[in-house]
Design an enzyme around this catalytic site. Sequence first.
Site, PDB file in Angstrom:
ATOM      1  N   ARG A 105       0.838  -1.193   0.000  1.00  0.00           N
ATOM      2  CA  ARG A 105       0.000   0.000   0.000  1.00  0.00           C
ATOM      3  C   ARG A 105       0.874   1.245   0.000  1.00  0.00           C
ATOM      4  O   ARG A 105       1.723   1.420   0.875  1.00  0.00           O
ATOM      5  CB  ARG A 105      -0.936   0.010   1.209  1.00  0.00           C
ATOM      6  CG  ARG A 105      -1.986   1.132   1.170  1.00  0.00           C
ATOM      7  CD  ARG A 105      -2.995   0.953   2.284  1.00  0.00           C
ATOM      8  NE  ARG A 105      -3.694  -0.307   2.187  1.00  0.00           N
ATOM      9  CZ  ARG A 105      -4.747  -0.522   1.376  1.00  0.00           C
ATOM     10  NH1 ARG A 105      -5.183   0.453   0.611  1.00  0.00           N
ATOM     11  NH2 ARG A 105      -5.329  -1.689   1.343  1.00  0.00           N
ATOM     12  N   THR A 109      -0.740   7.692  -1.150  1.00  0.00           N
ATOM     13  CA  THR A 109      -2.040   7.586  -1.811  1.00  0.00           C
ATOM     14  C   THR A 109      -2.942   6.542  -1.155  1.00  0.00           C
ATOM     15  O   THR A 109      -4.151   6.533  -1.360  1.00  0.00           O
ATOM     16  CB  THR A 109      -1.865   7.215  -3.281  1.00  0.00           C
ATOM     17  OG1 THR A 109      -1.333   5.874  -3.379  1.00  0.00           O
ATOM     18  CG2 THR A 109      -0.931   8.186  -3.981  1.00  0.00           C
ATOM     19  N   ASP A 201      -2.965 -11.873  12.491  1.00  0.00           N
ATOM     20  CA  ASP A 201      -2.269 -11.693  11.219  1.00  0.00           C
ATOM     21  C   ASP A 201      -1.823 -13.060  10.708  1.00  0.00           C
ATOM     22  O   ASP A 201      -0.936 -13.696  11.283  1.00  0.00           O
ATOM     23  CB  ASP A 201      -1.059 -10.782  11.406  1.00  0.00           C
ATOM     24  CG  ASP A 201      -0.396 -10.417  10.086  1.00  0.00           C
ATOM     25  OD1 ASP A 201       0.102 -11.322   9.400  1.00  0.00           O
ATOM     26  OD2 ASP A 201      -0.384  -9.222   9.741  1.00  0.00           O
ATOM     27  N   ASP A 204       2.002 -13.416   9.866  1.00  0.00           N
ATOM     28  CA  ASP A 204       2.856 -13.496  11.046  1.00  0.00           C
ATOM     29  C   ASP A 204       2.740 -14.857  11.727  1.00  0.00           C
ATOM     30  O   ASP A 204       3.735 -15.448  12.161  1.00  0.00           O
ATOM     31  CB  ASP A 204       2.499 -12.391  12.041  1.00  0.00           C
ATOM     32  CG  ASP A 204       3.017 -11.027  11.615  1.00  0.00           C
ATOM     33  OD1 ASP A 204       3.902 -10.982  10.735  1.00  0.00           O
ATOM     34  OD2 ASP A 204       2.544 -10.019  12.151  1.00  0.00           O
TER      35      ASP A 204
END
Length: 210
Positions: A105, A109, A201, A204
């Site tokens: 990402r 933006t 996650d 992870d």
Amino acid sequence: MDDFVHILDHPLIQHKVSLMRDVKTGPKDFRDLLEEISTLMAYEVTRDLPLKDVEIETPICRTTTKVISGKKLAIVPILRAGLGMVDGITKLVPTAKVGHIGLYRDPETLEPVEYYCKLPPDVAERDLIVVDPMLATGGSASAAITFIKRRTCKSIKLMCLIAAPEGVARVRRDHPDVPIFVSALDEKLNEHGYIVPGLGDAGDRLFGTK
């Protein structure tokens, strides 16, 4: 749920997902469970593969029976957690080719940016299964499908372990032609973008990182 979202709630899948959710489950067991669930899910995701008649000889006589025909498969994991689902699918379909797509990402933006995409050269002729354990906001999955479609791919399915309603809505809005297969549709996203109750996650927990 509907023709767009398929919840694969076989008892074995539900049992193994519960073990994956448990905070006490370590990376090795987490990896093994993800692979096992991926195999079970792939059994249903490939249910509509076309068949054709062939003539063979059994030890008793000649007979007509069925084998898979039509397009071949390709599996495209979204890096990095999607890697944990590949082996479970190739156990069922060892001839499937495997592509990879990686996204990050942009901090300014906030839009997904493709940093890696390697697909089989004949990918346009294949049925693609895009895999990622978690469908949270849907941003990464939607962007990955967009990038893949730009390579002239038309037959795409999305296979995720756990989804949030927000992620399902995003993919439904952006790609109404791509069906989603999940083993659990959870309650919501929390303020940090994690699925609730979820399993934390996935990357992870899969690789033992933080």
